[in-house]
Design a protein around this motif. Structure first.
Motif, PDB file in Angstrom:
ATOM      1  N   MET B 182      11.748 -46.859  15.961  1.00 16.36           N
ATOM      2  CA  MET B 182      12.286 -45.855  16.873  1.00 16.36           C
ATOM      3  C   MET B 182      11.729 -44.476  16.551  1.00 16.36           C
ATOM      4  SD  MET B 182      16.266 -45.586  17.912  1.00 16.36           S
ATOM      5  CE  MET B 182      16.520 -47.327  17.904  1.00 16.36           C
ATOM      6  N   ARG B 185       8.157 -44.501  17.772  1.00 15.75           N
ATOM      7  CA  ARG B 185       8.039 -44.610  19.226  1.00 15.75           C
ATOM      8  C   ARG B 185       8.374 -43.287  19.890  1.00 15.75           C
ATOM      9  NH1 ARG B 185      11.170 -49.235  21.072  1.00 15.75           N
ATOM     10  NH2 ARG B 185      12.972 -47.989  20.572  1.00 15.75           N
ATOM     11  N   ASP B 186       9.466 -42.697  19.453  1.00 15.83           N
ATOM     12  CA  ASP B 186       9.930 -41.506  20.146  1.00 15.83           C
ATOM     13  C   ASP B 186       9.568 -40.228  19.398  1.00 15.83           C
ATOM     14  OD1 ASP B 186      11.106 -42.899  22.361  1.00 15.83           O
ATOM     15  OD2 ASP B 186      12.528 -43.658  20.912  1.00 15.83           O
ATOM     16  N   LEU B 190      11.932 -37.795  12.061  1.00 17.66           N
ATOM     17  CA  LEU B 190      12.906 -37.916  10.984  1.00 17.66           C
ATOM     18  C   LEU B 190      12.150 -38.068   9.673  1.00 17.66           C
ATOM     19  CD1 LEU B 190      15.384 -40.454  12.594  1.00 17.66           C
ATOM     20  CD2 LEU B 190      15.759 -38.016  12.242  1.00 17.66           C
ATOM     21  N   GLU B 191      12.612 -37.332   8.671  1.00 19.82           N
ATOM     22  CA  GLU B 191      11.965 -37.439   7.375  1.00 19.82           C
ATOM     23  C   GLU B 191      12.653 -38.517   6.549  1.00 19.82           C
ATOM     24  OE1 GLU B 191      12.124 -33.537   5.829  1.00 19.82           O
ATOM     25  OE2 GLU B 191      10.872 -32.716   7.426  1.00 19.82           O
ATOM     26  N   GLY B 192      12.123 -38.751   5.365  1.00 21.87           N
ATOM     27  CA  GLY B 192      12.775 -39.731   4.495  1.00 21.87           C
ATOM     28  C   GLY B 192      11.943 -40.984   4.350  1.00 21.87           C
ATOM     29  N   PRO B 251      19.752 -44.481   2.017  1.00 20.31           N
ATOM     30  CA  PRO B 251      20.315 -43.207   2.510  1.00 20.31           C
ATOM     31  C   PRO B 251      19.541 -42.667   3.703  1.00 20.31           C
ATOM     32  CG  PRO B 251      20.137 -43.171   0.116  1.00 20.31           C
ATOM     33  CD  PRO B 251      19.469 -44.449   0.578  1.00 20.31           C
ATOM     34  N   ALA B 252      18.213 -42.810   3.682  1.00 17.35           N
ATOM     35  CA  ALA B 252      17.414 -42.258   4.789  1.00 17.35           C
ATOM     36  C   ALA B 252      17.717 -42.991   6.093  1.00 17.35           C
ATOM     37  CB  ALA B 252      15.931 -42.354   4.464  1.00 17.35           C
ATOM     38  N   LYS B 254      20.418 -44.625   6.736  1.00 14.53           N
ATOM     39  CA  LYS B 254      21.814 -44.356   7.076  1.00 14.53           C
ATOM     40  C   LYS B 254      21.937 -43.037   7.824  1.00 14.53           C
ATOM     41  CE  LYS B 254      25.044 -45.934   4.125  1.00 14.53           C
ATOM     42  NZ  LYS B 254      25.818 -45.971   2.883  1.00 14.53           N
ATOM     43  N   SER B 255      21.266 -41.999   7.318  1.00 18.71           N
ATOM     44  CA  SER B 255      21.432 -40.716   7.999  1.00 18.71           C
ATOM     45  C   SER B 255      20.681 -40.705   9.330  1.00 18.71           C
ATOM     46  CB  SER B 255      21.071 -39.528   7.102  1.00 18.71           C
ATOM     47  OG  SER B 255      19.783 -39.675   6.605  1.00 18.71           O
ATOM     48  N   ALA B 256      19.569 -41.439   9.414  1.00 15.49           N
ATOM     49  CA  ALA B 256      18.879 -41.537  10.712  1.00 15.49           C
ATOM     50  C   ALA B 256      19.796 -42.209  11.732  1.00 15.49           C
ATOM     51  CB  ALA B 256      17.582 -42.324  10.568  1.00 15.49           C
ATOM     52  N   LEU B 259      22.497 -39.829  12.862  1.00 15.86           N
ATOM     53  CA  LEU B 259      22.011 -38.817  13.805  1.00 15.86           C
ATOM     54  C   LEU B 259      21.846 -39.389  15.203  1.00 15.86           C
ATOM     55  CD1 LEU B 259      19.272 -36.893  11.811  1.00 15.86           C
ATOM     56  CD2 LEU B 259      21.421 -35.989  12.692  1.00 15.86           C
ATOM     57  N   PRO B 333      20.726 -44.145  22.415  1.00 18.69           N
ATOM     58  CA  PRO B 333      21.044 -42.882  21.769  1.00 18.69           C
ATOM     59  C   PRO B 333      22.010 -42.058  22.626  1.00 18.69           C
ATOM     60  CG  PRO B 333      18.720 -42.993  22.378  1.00 18.69           C
ATOM     61  CD  PRO B 333      19.336 -44.245  22.847  1.00 18.69           C
TER      62      PRO B 333
END
Lengths: 375, 336
Positions: B182, B185-186, B190-192, B251-252, B254-256, B259, B333
């Motif tokens: 994702m 694609r979009d 997002l970092e991590g 964690p990365a 999870k936070s993605a 969001l 989303p």
């Protein structure tokens, strides 16, 4: 947003079982005291759909003390959008050469003829899901021969993002980008609920992200004029448990106020830059709310300076009142007068895959939350 | 009479509508004992041996993403579907539908990646097919793979064999693949560094199967762990209980997910399995899995329980509980 920033707002401590159980045992005691003051029952309302989902996803409803009830309010952007506005969105797809860009939530909200953007896409309309309205602006720049329309609905949280997109389109001199501005304002929505003398709301869990924009000030009237406690709240389970305890304490002390539980993200005066942008791009207007009707000074649409970007004006889309789907109780649910299982359609003919009302369609709707998380 | 008016995207989401499509159209038309269990691969008996046989088509945009590409996923997905039935993959096929104009260099990268994944799995792609369609009639490249494998004598893994008390183990962090695709694609930025987990798991699975006590395994792909647990619960007639705190998610990722408004329990994986094991064997199996490179983060996440209605319950992090349904519609989303 950077992941590190996201981590700061949702550290595992906000889901810690030990802390949660401490908060719940405090809640047990406070709820007894508050209920005694209140005629036996305490009804709080979470105004925002994100809170509705967070409450359901954490399974906390089962843990609440007896006599404490959380009602869902008119805070799911898709749910509050009137049937007439949904029809306007759908009629935009019929304009030749138009690319409709939207957040995913809007795809399956049905208009008064039973169709939705999803159905329009299946029968050939160019409907694209984007994550940010800025992506829609970029699309317009890349496709100069097409008209790109963004479907702008939502509250104070979404308005500045779309405001920023429109401001960028103006700066870029884009003639083929426009957006709808069917925005609603949260504080007037509370006034609408409270001005009904039959309301049974004893406190509000207020959306933290809205206050990250508008601050605390716009809610002062709730505590002052209506003597109803308010707590601006974050979205982790412990945020919500803590906020409920703060509301209960206000009832017990008999001193309603507007408190900030989400101070790690919400400064008292909100976000001045976003507020300035809202003032510049938008103007306060009447808005048409599902189940409530059109109410003056409850919404935002484009200001004179940005009127050229108003899709409704550009394509001459007229507003027509349209009836709610038959049997659907979304209206009562939005006003905190009914819970999803009270609706005769809930879980039977109305499920997320074949939703009748918007509260089941939207991922943040009260009915979707109750259905999905089996409360 | 058709059971629905038109195919919608959610029919391909891996969730409840996919299941309904398969049951009301395909199962009804093709019904036979090998197909009926609707597991990751079918069991067929040929000349005294039991074979596992499976096929899968791959459509993914973009075709290359951090941690993998459509080719790697096409090989790994089919290898894993065979392996979770306890089969040793013997051979794969690969069919390509290419859109006019598809870059040759990209196609070569994809086939090289398929070769690497097949080598890692110890299997060969022995037959194939190519079709080219006009520009606009396909999205670059679609790949179908099929695979056949031998199920050793005496080995029988099936969801129907799962019993109350059985322990549920997942082989590692969930949601990485879905988030990585994702993000690419979009261009979410997002970092991590979330990377797809696409991997052939037959090695890990063989290592786990050396410890007796595994009743069933499932490949956790589209629809995520929540959907797999619902399917297994339906097949064996017992409930499942999942502990939110025990489910491994980086964690990365999870936070993605937070969001984007996605639930990691419903997000796709391409290199994770769920193992259903007899309680006394669970720790030994977990240890064997953790000793393998693709199972280092394996964890016990729940158990099977007796319940009146076979369904999946999630014990939430804060000590609450709720029902975990199959994926409804698509994961979309949200606005705010």
């Amino acid at each position: 947003m950077r992941n590190a920033a996201a981590e700061r707002f949702s550290s595992p401590l906000w889901r810690d079982r030990g802390l949660a159980s401490a908060a719940l045992s405090e809640m047990e005691k406070l709820a007894l005291l508050a209920a005694a003051k209140n005629g036996g029952r305490v009804n709080f309302m979470e105004v925002c759909g994100t809170h509705t989902m967070a409450i359901a996803a954490s399974g906390m409803r089962r843990l609440f003390p007896e006599g404490l009830r959380m009602l869902s309010g008119p805070g799911c952007p898709v749910c509050v959008t009137s049937q007439g506005d949904i029809d306007r969105v759908l009629s935009l797809t019929a304009i030749p050469g138009v690319i409709i860009t939207t957040f995913g939530d809007m795809l399956k909200v049905k208009g008064s003829k039973g169709l939705d953007l999803h159905a329009m896409r299946e029968s050939g309309a160019d409907v694209r899901v984007v994550y940010s309205p800025l992506d829609a602006v970029a699309l317009a720049a890349a496709e100069p021969a097409r008209q790109v329309v963004f479907i702008g609905v939502g509250f104070e949280t979404t308005a500045p993002v779309i405001g920023a997109a429109v401001a960028r389109a103006k700066k870029m001199g884009l003639k083929n980008f426009s957006s709808t501005a069917f925005f609603k304002l949260v504080p007037p929505a509370l006034e609408l609920l409270l001005s009904d003398p039959g309301n049974k709301i004893h406190g509000f869990i207020l959306p933290g992200h809205v206050s990250a924009i508008i601050g605390l000030e716009p809610y002062r009237f709730v505590a002052k004029k209506y003597r109803v406690p308010c707590v601006v709240t974050g979205f982790e389970p412990l945020d919500i448990l803590t906020a409920i305890n703060m509301l209960l304490k206000q009832i017990v002390s008999g001193k309603p106020a507007v408190e900030d539980e989400y101070f790690r993200a919400v400064p008292a005066d909100g976000n001045p830059a976003a507020k300035k942008l809202i003032r510049e791009v938008f103007t306060v207007t009447p808005a048409s709310w599902r189940a409530i009707g059109t109410v003056k000074n409850t919404g935002l649409s484009f200001s004179k300076a940005y009127a050229a970007f108003d899709a409704v004006k550009r394509f001459g889309i007229k507003y027509k009142e349209a009836p709610e789907p038959k049997g659907c109780r979304c209206g009562g649910i939005l006003l905190g007068k009914a819970l999803p299982p009270d609706c005769p359609l809930f879980g039977k003919v109305c499920t997320p895959s074949s939703a009748v009302g918007p509260c089941m369609v939207s991922s943040e709707g009260a009915c979707a939350a109750w259905f999905k998380y089996g409360n | 009479m058709a059971p629905f008016n038109k195919v919608v995207l959610a029919h391909g989401s891996g969730g409840r509508l996919s299941r309904e499509l398969v049951e009301s159209v395909f199962l009804k038309s093709f019904s036979n004992p090998s197909l009926r269990p609707l597991e990751d691969a079918a069991e067929i008996k040929v000349g005294g041996v039991t074979l596992a046989f499976t096929t899968d088509s791959y459509v993914v945009t973009p075709v290359e993403f951090p941690g993998g590409d459509i080719g790697r996923v096409a090989v790994c997905g089919t290898v894993n579907d065979l392996a979770v039935k306890g089969a040793r993959p013997a051979a794969l096929s690969a069919g390509f539908i290419l859109e006019e104009g598809f870059p040759g260099a990209l196609l070569c990268r994809i086939t090289a990646s398929m070769r690497r994944a097949a080598d890692e799995a110890g299997v060969s792609i022995v037959t194939g097919d190519t079709k080219v369609v006009e520009k606009g009639k396909a999205d670059g490249i679609f790949i179908n793979t099929a695979g056949v494998g031998l199920i050793p004598k005496g080995r029988r893994l099936t969801s129907a064999a799962v019993r109350p008390g059985d322990i549920i183990i997942v082989s590692g962090n969930l949601a990485d693949h879905g988030v990585a695709v994702m993000n690419a694609r979009d261009r979410l930025g997002l970092e991590g560094g979330v990377r797809s987990d696409a991997a052939p798991l037959n090695g890990l699975i063989e290592a786990a199967l050396r410890v007796p006590g595994i009743r069933a395994m499932r490949d956790i792909t589209r629809g995520g762990l929540a959907t797999v647990l619902n399917e297994v619960s339906g097949a064996c007639g017992f409930g499942a209980e999942l502990d939110e705190n025990s489910v491994p998610v980086s964690p990365a990722a999870k936070s993605a997910c937070a969001l984007l408004g996605l639930d990691p329990l419903y997000v796709a994986n391409e290199g994770k399995i769920a193992v259903f094991a007899a309680p006394e064997a669970a720790l030994g199996i977990l240890k064997a899995m953790r000793a393998h490179g693709y199972g280092r983060k394996a964890a016990i996440v729940g158990r099977m329980v007796k319940e009146k209605i076979p369904r999946v319950r999630l014990n939430t992090a804060i000590g609450g509980s709720r029902i975990l349904l199959m994926l409804e519609g698509e994961q979309l989303p949200r606005i705010c």
